[in-house]
Design a protein around this motif. Structure first.
Motif, PDB file in Angstrom:
ATOM      1  N   GLN A 225      28.985 -70.979-113.244  1.00 48.84           N
ATOM      2  CA  GLN A 225      29.903 -70.719-114.344  1.00 48.84           C
ATOM      3  C   GLN A 225      29.862 -69.262-114.819  1.00 48.84           C
ATOM      4  O   GLN A 225      30.556 -68.900-115.771  1.00 48.84           O
ATOM      5  CB  GLN A 225      29.580 -71.650-115.516  1.00 48.84           C
ATOM      6  N   LEU A 226      29.031 -68.459-114.170  1.00 46.33           N
ATOM      7  CA  LEU A 226      28.901 -67.047-114.523  1.00 46.33           C
ATOM      8  C   LEU A 226      29.438 -66.159-113.404  1.00 46.33           C
ATOM      9  O   LEU A 226      29.512 -66.576-112.251  1.00 46.33           O
ATOM     10  CB  LEU A 226      27.422 -66.705-114.768  1.00 46.33           C
ATOM     11  N   ASP A 227      29.783 -64.943-113.757  1.00 46.96           N
ATOM     12  CA  ASP A 227      30.200 -63.946-112.765  1.00 46.96           C
ATOM     13  C   ASP A 227      28.956 -63.201-112.306  1.00 46.96           C
ATOM     14  O   ASP A 227      28.567 -62.198-112.894  1.00 46.96           O
ATOM     15  CB  ASP A 227      31.219 -62.985-113.388  1.00 46.96           C
ATOM     16  N   LEU A 228      28.328 -63.706-111.255  1.00 49.42           N
ATOM     17  CA  LEU A 228      27.051 -63.155-110.819  1.00 49.42           C
ATOM     18  C   LEU A 228      27.168 -61.682-110.446  1.00 49.42           C
ATOM     19  O   LEU A 228      26.259 -60.888-110.741  1.00 49.42           O
ATOM     20  CB  LEU A 228      26.518 -63.964-109.623  1.00 49.42           C
ATOM     21  N   ASP A 229      28.276 -61.301-109.829  1.00 49.68           N
ATOM     22  CA  ASP A 229      28.448 -59.905-109.414  1.00 49.68           C
ATOM     23  C   ASP A 229      28.658 -58.965-110.602  1.00 49.68           C
ATOM     24  O   ASP A 229      28.568 -57.752-110.442  1.00 49.68           O
ATOM     25  CB  ASP A 229      29.636 -59.788-108.453  1.00 49.68           C
ATOM     26  N   GLY A 230      28.927 -59.537-111.763  1.00 48.84           N
ATOM     27  CA  GLY A 230      29.136 -58.707-112.944  1.00 48.84           C
ATOM     28  C   GLY A 230      27.950 -58.696-113.880  1.00 48.84           C
ATOM     29  O   GLY A 230      28.093 -58.338-115.054  1.00 48.84           O
ATOM     30  N   LEU A 231      26.753 -59.062-113.355  1.00 53.00           N
ATOM     31  CA  LEU A 231      25.566 -59.147-114.197  1.00 53.00           C
ATOM     32  C   LEU A 231      24.408 -58.348-113.614  1.00 53.00           C
ATOM     33  O   LEU A 231      24.347 -58.096-112.407  1.00 53.00           O
ATOM     34  CB  LEU A 231      25.132 -60.614-114.342  1.00 53.00           C
ATOM     35  N   ASP A 232      23.490 -57.960-114.490  1.00 53.52           N
ATOM     36  CA  ASP A 232      22.237 -57.325-114.086  1.00 53.52           C
ATOM     37  C   ASP A 232      21.025 -58.184-114.442  1.00 53.52           C
ATOM     38  O   ASP A 232      19.977 -58.073-113.802  1.00 53.52           O
ATOM     39  CB  ASP A 232      22.076 -55.964-114.776  1.00 53.52           C
ATOM     40  N   LEU A 233      21.180 -59.007-115.480  1.00 47.57           N
ATOM     41  CA  LEU A 233      20.058 -59.800-115.996  1.00 47.57           C
ATOM     42  C   LEU A 233      20.549 -61.162-116.457  1.00 47.57           C
ATOM     43  O   LEU A 233      21.534 -61.258-117.180  1.00 47.57           O
ATOM     44  CB  LEU A 233      19.414 -59.070-117.188  1.00 47.57           C
TER      45      LEU A 233
END
Length: 228
Positions: free
Chosen positions: A105-113
């Protein structure tokens, strides 16, 4: 008489799914933290203090694990941070499969942590690998300095230990020197960070340690060509 160990196949399946989670996190260059503590130790307030310290540098999301309710996830979302709530319906820990569903449900490529707030428990979460890069546990001063004696395993597997609510030290009979000594005997490499999440005292060294770990994962992903 033969004995059937029902725990082993459950853990084996969990570890396989956790390895898949970890591969996805590594490829995306996202550091994942499994944060563990007793109820009331200050997990959510520590997460909010960490977000305040790091949000200008890193893109952060939170996965909230609770037996019931969505109160903590709503607190995180109110600060403009993506949050996914997991209600375990009575289970005392999170497992790799529910983490995979939450990450979906998250944008993994748009995260650092990604910070995973595990269910409030000092026993069950120690057994289950989620694919995280580090487990960190929080102990609050009001809980007492003898917790490492009673729950040694969680201190042994934690890469760092946060001693929270240090602003209450004058009120409670907490022997910080003894606490640090016992933690060191159980886990000589574990960093111990003393802070007050609500007051903001001592948060900077913890945030700096976490930032270093985030950069390590990003650098590894860049070197392998997995991070754009």
């Amino acid at each position: 008489m033969a004995t059937i160990n029902m725990g082993k196949p459950i853990l084996d399946k969990n570890d396989r799914l956790a390895a898949e989670n970890r591969a996805a996190f590594d490829a995306a260059g996202v550091f994942v933290l499994d944060l563990m503590a007793s109820p009331g130790a200050g997990k959510t307030s520590t997460i909010l203090a960490t977000i305040a310290a790091l949000r200008e540098r890193y893109r952060i999301a939170v996965i909230e694990g609770d037996v019931a309710s969505k109160v903590d996830a709503e607190k995180i979302k109110a600060h403009g941070i993506p949050a996914v709530q997991i209600n375990t319906g009575g289970a005392c820990h999170l497992e790799a499969d529910v983490i995979a569903r939450a990450v979906g449900q998250l944008d993994l490529d748009g995260l650092d942590l990604i910070i995973v707030e595990n269910v409030g428990n000092l026993i069950c979460p120690t057994e289950f690998y989620l694919g995280e890069h580090a487990k960190v546990m929080i102990l609050s001063v009001p809980e007492g300095h003898d917790k490492p004696y009673k729950y040694p395993q969680i201190f042994q597997i934690s890469e760092a230990v946060i001693l929270n609510k240090i602003d209450t030290l004058p009120v409670f009979d907490f022997n910080e020197d003894e606490f640090r000594s016992v933690v060191s005997s159980l886990n000589p490499t574990a960093e111990v960070f003393a802070l007050s999440a609500t007051a903001g005292t001592g948060v900077a060294p913890w945030a700096a340690w976490l930032a270093g770990r985030i950069e390590d994962v990003r650098a590894a992903a860049l070197s392998s060509g997995g991070l754009k």
